[in-house]
Design an enzyme around this catalytic site. Structure first.
Site, mmCIF file in Angstrom:
data_model
loop_
_atom_site.group_PDB
_atom_site.id
_atom_site.type_symbol
_atom_site.label_atom_id
_atom_site.label_comp_id
_atom_site.label_asym_id
_atom_site.label_seq_id
_atom_site.Cartn_x
_atom_site.Cartn_y
_atom_site.Cartn_z
ATOM 1 N N ASN A 1 0.799 -1.236 0.000
ATOM 2 C CA ASN A 1 0.000 0.000 0.000
ATOM 3 C C ASN A 1 0.826 1.277 0.000
ATOM 4 O O ASN A 1 0.295 2.367 -0.174
ATOM 5 C CB ASN A 1 -0.976 0.005 1.188
ATOM 6 C CG ASN A 1 -0.300 -0.267 2.510
ATOM 7 O OD1 ASN A 1 0.657 -1.030 2.573
ATOM 8 N ND2 ASN A 1 -0.770 0.361 3.563
ATOM 9 N N GLY B 1 5.259 3.028 -0.174
ATOM 10 C CA GLY B 1 6.706 2.835 -0.219
ATOM 11 C C GLY B 1 7.178 1.884 -1.308
ATOM 12 O O GLY B 1 6.671 1.870 -2.432
ATOM 13 N N ARG C 1 -2.615 -3.122 5.422
ATOM 14 C CA ARG C 1 -3.269 -3.159 6.744
ATOM 15 C C ARG C 1 -3.989 -1.845 6.994
ATOM 16 O O ARG C 1 -5.093 -1.800 7.464
ATOM 17 C CB ARG C 1 -2.237 -3.361 7.870
ATOM 18 C CG ARG C 1 -1.628 -4.720 7.933
ATOM 19 C CD ARG C 1 -0.699 -4.815 9.115
ATOM 20 N NE ARG C 1 0.226 -3.688 9.167
ATOM 21 C CZ ARG C 1 1.073 -3.451 10.141
ATOM 22 N NH1 ARG C 1 1.115 -4.246 11.189
ATOM 23 N NH2 ARG C 1 1.895 -2.411 10.096
ATOM 24 N N VAL D 1 0.793 -10.075 8.045
ATOM 25 C CA VAL D 1 1.588 -11.247 7.622
ATOM 26 C C VAL D 1 1.917 -12.190 8.777
ATOM 27 O O VAL D 1 2.430 -13.287 8.553
ATOM 28 C CB VAL D 1 2.901 -10.830 6.905
ATOM 29 C CG1 VAL D 1 2.608 -10.121 5.591
ATOM 30 C CG2 VAL D 1 3.792 -9.978 7.799
ATOM 31 N N GLY E 1 7.462 -4.959 6.245
ATOM 32 C CA GLY E 1 8.506 -4.873 7.266
ATOM 33 C C GLY E 1 8.299 -3.691 8.188
ATOM 34 O O GLY E 1 7.675 -2.690 7.810
ATOM 35 N N TYR F 1 15.815 -5.483 14.124
ATOM 36 C CA TYR F 1 15.627 -5.338 12.668
ATOM 37 C C TYR F 1 16.737 -6.042 11.886
ATOM 38 O O TYR F 1 16.467 -6.794 10.944
ATOM 39 C CB TYR F 1 15.586 -3.844 12.345
ATOM 40 C CG TYR F 1 15.327 -3.500 10.893
ATOM 41 C CD1 TYR F 1 14.054 -3.628 10.343
ATOM 42 C CD2 TYR F 1 16.348 -3.013 10.079
ATOM 43 C CE1 TYR F 1 13.808 -3.281 9.016
ATOM 44 C CE2 TYR F 1 16.113 -2.664 8.758
ATOM 45 C CZ TYR F 1 14.838 -2.802 8.228
ATOM 46 O OH TYR F 1 14.601 -2.461 6.910
#
Ligand code: NAP
Length: 234
Positions: free
Chosen positions: A11, A13, A34, A49, A77, A140
């Site tokens: 959705n 980036g 989302r 996810v 992510g 991360y």
């Protein structure tokens, strides 16, 4: 028959640019979100996810469609940055569950569909910090390093069925994720990038499109940096 791609986290980036690219290449695009999505001619699904049932339901829809599923892009992510001594267990789990376990659940379910046609590719969106490490990003960078081990193991498991698994390893890309950085920090980062700029999302989409294409038919288990030279090939 039309090929289909699933882009997780499409959705905004990098994911949105990748979804746009595959649509331009003639794919039926299954796209997840989302927090709402822009107006695009994709088949949108609301999905976290981390939720296996949602992933199963989505693949049931993909399998019912007219298009042939050929490519999965695991792009969803999150970051929850903090120095390790102050990092909460919740923030460690959130990042690992979203970035690594989510990719595992998607790849596991996608493999079942791809094995039927014995053709296709899975691309994980990693990060330069998966190799270099990054202070304040223990969670991360561990999640992104994990994607590399997972991709290479899967490449060995599925290679004989002509299914390829690779990792795109972006450096700094102009998105909401990097917009959070202070101007001072951006200046500092730019000094370490040989090409002396951040990348655009379209430059990452070029690589994603290539990896799913027939031109990449002999590439699997690879980690491909797109970072302006920041990681010098790593
Ligand atoms: P972004 O603008 O923050 O977008 C993140 C995307 O992931 C959104 O679509 C988001 O959906 C989705 N997402 C996050 N957690 C999710 C979950 N649990 N379930 C489903 N979707 C989820 O990030 P970006 O910069 O485009 O980054 C995309 C990927 O590239 C990420 O994997 C990131 O780690 C990687 N990357 C980015 C950079 C960079 O410089 N930007 C560098 C290296 C790697 P919602 O909008 O609905 O939350």
């Amino acid at each position: 028959m039309k090929p289909a791609v699933l882009v997780a986290g499409a959705n905004r980036g990098i994911g949105l640019a990748i979804a746009d690219r595959f649509h331009g290449l003639g794919y039926e695009v299954f796209a997840t979100y989302r927090s709402g999505h822009p107006d695009r001619p994709f088949r949108w699904f609301e999905l976290d996810v981390r939720e296996k049932d949602g992933i199963d339901a989505l693949f049931n829809e993909i399998e019912k469609s007219e298009a042939t599923f050929e490519a999965l892009i695991c792009n969803a992510g999150v970051t929850k940055d903090q120095l390790m001594l102050r990092m909460s267990e919740e923030d460690f789990d959130l990042v690992l569950d979203s970035n690594l376990k989510g990719a595992f659940l998607l790849a596991q379910r996608a493999s079942k569909t791809l094995l039927k046609t014995r053709k296709g590719s899975i691309t994980f969106v990693g990060s330069v910090v998966g190799m270099s490490g990054s202070a304040g990003q223990v969670n991360y960078s561990a999640s992104k390093a994990g994607l590399i081990g997972m991709a290479r193991s899967l490449a060995r498991e599925l290679g004989s069925r002509s299914i390829r698994i690779n990792v795109i390893s972006p450096g700094f890309i102009e998105t909401d994720m990097t917009a959070e950085l202070s101007e001072e920090r951006k200046e500092e980062i730019l000094k370490s990038i040989p090409l002396a700029r951040f990348a655009t999302v379209d430059e990452v989409a070029d690589l994603a499109g290539f990896l799913a294409s027939d031109s990449a038919r002999y590439i699997t288990g690879a980690v491909i940096p797109i970072d302006g030279g920041l990681g010098m090939g790593h």
